[in-house]
Write a protein that holds these residues in place. Structure first.
Motif, PDB file in Angstrom:
ATOM      1  N   CYS A   2       6.346   4.967   1.033  1.00 57.20           N
ATOM      2  CA  CYS A   2       5.113   4.343   1.494  1.00 57.20           C
ATOM      3  C   CYS A   2       5.048   2.991   0.798  1.00 57.20           C
ATOM      4  N   GLY A  16       1.494   2.073  -0.370  1.00 56.97           N
ATOM      5  CA  GLY A  16       0.947   2.895  -1.451  1.00 56.97           C
ATOM      6  C   GLY A  16       1.798   2.839  -2.707  1.00 56.97           C
ATOM      7  N   CYS A  34      -4.254   5.261   0.986  1.00 56.10           N
ATOM      8  CA  CYS A  34      -3.622   6.586   0.958  1.00 56.10           C
ATOM      9  C   CYS A  34      -3.502   7.019  -0.498  1.00 56.10           C
ATOM     10  N   CYS A  49      -0.434   7.968  -1.832  1.00 55.70           N
ATOM     11  CA  CYS A  49       1.010   8.059  -2.115  1.00 55.70           C
ATOM     12  C   CYS A  49       1.393   7.553  -3.506  1.00 55.70           C
ATOM     13  N   LYS A  62       3.753   1.679  11.333  1.00 54.78           N
ATOM     14  CA  LYS A  62       2.644   2.129  10.480  1.00 54.78           C
ATOM     15  C   LYS A  62       1.572   1.046  10.407  1.00 54.78           C
TER      16      LYS A  62
HETATM   17 ZN    ZN Z   1       0.833   5.987   1.503  1.00 50.04          ZN
END
Ligand code: ZN
Ligand code: GTP
Length: 362
Positions: A222, A225, A233, A235, A269
């Motif tokens: 990610c 993140g 998020c 992550c 994403k």
């Molecule tokens: Zn993430």
């Protein structure tokens, strides 16, 4: 020894072609089509495709649902591309970015007759190239001849279908010591897939005995993140908490799987994030783009653990799908170790959606 590319190598070449906007020739069950990814199509190539015959646009049933288009083929729809539409029309069907601002372009006419095998193949290819799952498909008679004449990559579904179905095969490239804040006794192993796709990594902490369950984490990449410290998020905090727990226990293995955005790639994403800013949740955004909730292949992680000699894990996760997949692939999960960190006011709704729609444990 044959010098030419194997089916697997051709598959990777085809992905690179699609990402550049270059058409490929697909063959299935004695039929042929020229295929190009909608998102990288240029006006010249569109004109050249039209000269070959009627053009259809393959989209997934997820995208078709948003567009209120009929999906006669179950998992996908073959949209008839009218002769007078331009690139902007095609992009509008493929990409939901402007769905709300410019509500549809329809009614869209879906093809019903004939076979969707080549269209399905085209979408699978676009997804595996991390492009929007939308591809122009033009049936042709002499696919092999056109491929030869134009220098296009030729892919026969019969030969590459087994490669699509198989879990990626990876081989170890190198491992070296990386002392980390969380654990000084760290080693990073790099694994490379045979299909030319992304490499994946394993961070080994200490020397975990291979005959005992190892504290393990399957972490999906990610960028936002892990690297940027995004608050959208959990992550980044999960990554660091997992390493810290392994450091505290003295042993563990963290697989860093380059499956950004649950397998849709960073560009897609970010498209999903842009839709989230328009009010859609994480799952709805994926669907509007034409993807499933989760496009990751969790078999990958199990394969890496086995390659490293591990047969049983204490798995750091809140995701029951990961546990099911480990068990199905022959890795025993002796314990689920919860990993709940990094809740912020920006990701509260995201975590709630994961619990509600993806079955994550809270
Ligand atoms: Zn993430
Ligand atoms: N498509 C998409 N991917 C996202 C989004 N937010 C985070 N991700 C990706 O989701 C992956 C992390 O998956 P999660 O579902 O958070 O966690 P998990 O790894 O499945 O489950 P845990 O083991 O419990 O953490 C990473 O690849 C992120 O890049 C989003 O809004 N959309």
């Amino acid at each position: 020894m044959p010098l030419g590319p194997s089916p697997l190598e051709r598959l990777n070449r085809a992905r690179a072609d699609l990402r550049m906007g270059v058409p490929v020739v697909l063959a299935a069950a004695g039929r042929f089509a020229i295929v190009v990814a909608a998102e990288e199509l240029g006006a010249d190539r569109l004109a050249a495709l039209r000269a070959l015959g009627p053009v259809t646009l393959a989209i997934t049933v997820r995208r078709a649902e948003t567009l209120k288009a009929r999906a006669y083929d179950g998992d996908l729809a073959r949209i008839v591309v009218p002769e007078d539409v331009d690139l902007a029309w095609l992009r509008g069907v493929a990409d939901p970015a402007d769905d709300l601002r410019a509500p549809m372009k329809g009614p869209l006419n879906s093809q019903r007759d004939g076979d969707a095998g080549l269209h399905r193949f085209a979408i699978q290819l676009a997804k595996s190239a991390h492009l929007l799952p939308a591809a122009l498909v033009v049936p042709v008679q002499d696919g092999a001849g056109i491929a030869r004449q134009e220098g296009l990559t030729f892919l026969d579904l019969d030969l590459v279908a087994p490669e699509f179905a198989r879990a990626a095969r990876l081989h170890p490239v190198i491992a070296a010591r990386v002392p980390m804040r969380a654990a000084e006794a760290g080693r990073l192993h790099v694994f490379r897939p045979e299909d030319g796709g992304e490499e994946h990594y394993a961070v080994e902490i200490g020397r975990p005995p291979r005959d005992k369950p190892v504290l393990a984490r399957l972490h999906s990449a990610c960028f936002t993140g892990d690297l940027l410290g995004s608050l959208k998020c959990d992550c980044g905090p999960q990554l660091h908490a997992a390493l810290e727990q392994m450091g505290a226990e003295g042993t563990g293995v963290l697989l860093y799987l380059n499956q950004e955005g649950r397998g849709i790639g960073l560009a897609n994403k970010m498209r999903a994030y842009s839709l989230q800013d328009q009010g859609f949740d994480t799952v709805e955004a994926n669907h509007r783009l034409g993807f499933e909730d989760d496009e990751r292949d969790f078999r990958l992680g199990a394969g890496l653990l086995k390659a490293m000699g591990f047969g049983a894990v204490r798995l750091l996760t809140n995701n029951p799908a990961k546990i099911r997949m480990m068990e199905a692939m022959g890795i025993t999960v002796t314990e689920r170790v919860p990993l709940q960190v990094g809740r912020t006011r920006h990701n509260d709704a995201y975590l709630a959606t994961k619990a509600k729609k993806s079955g994550h444990l809270l």
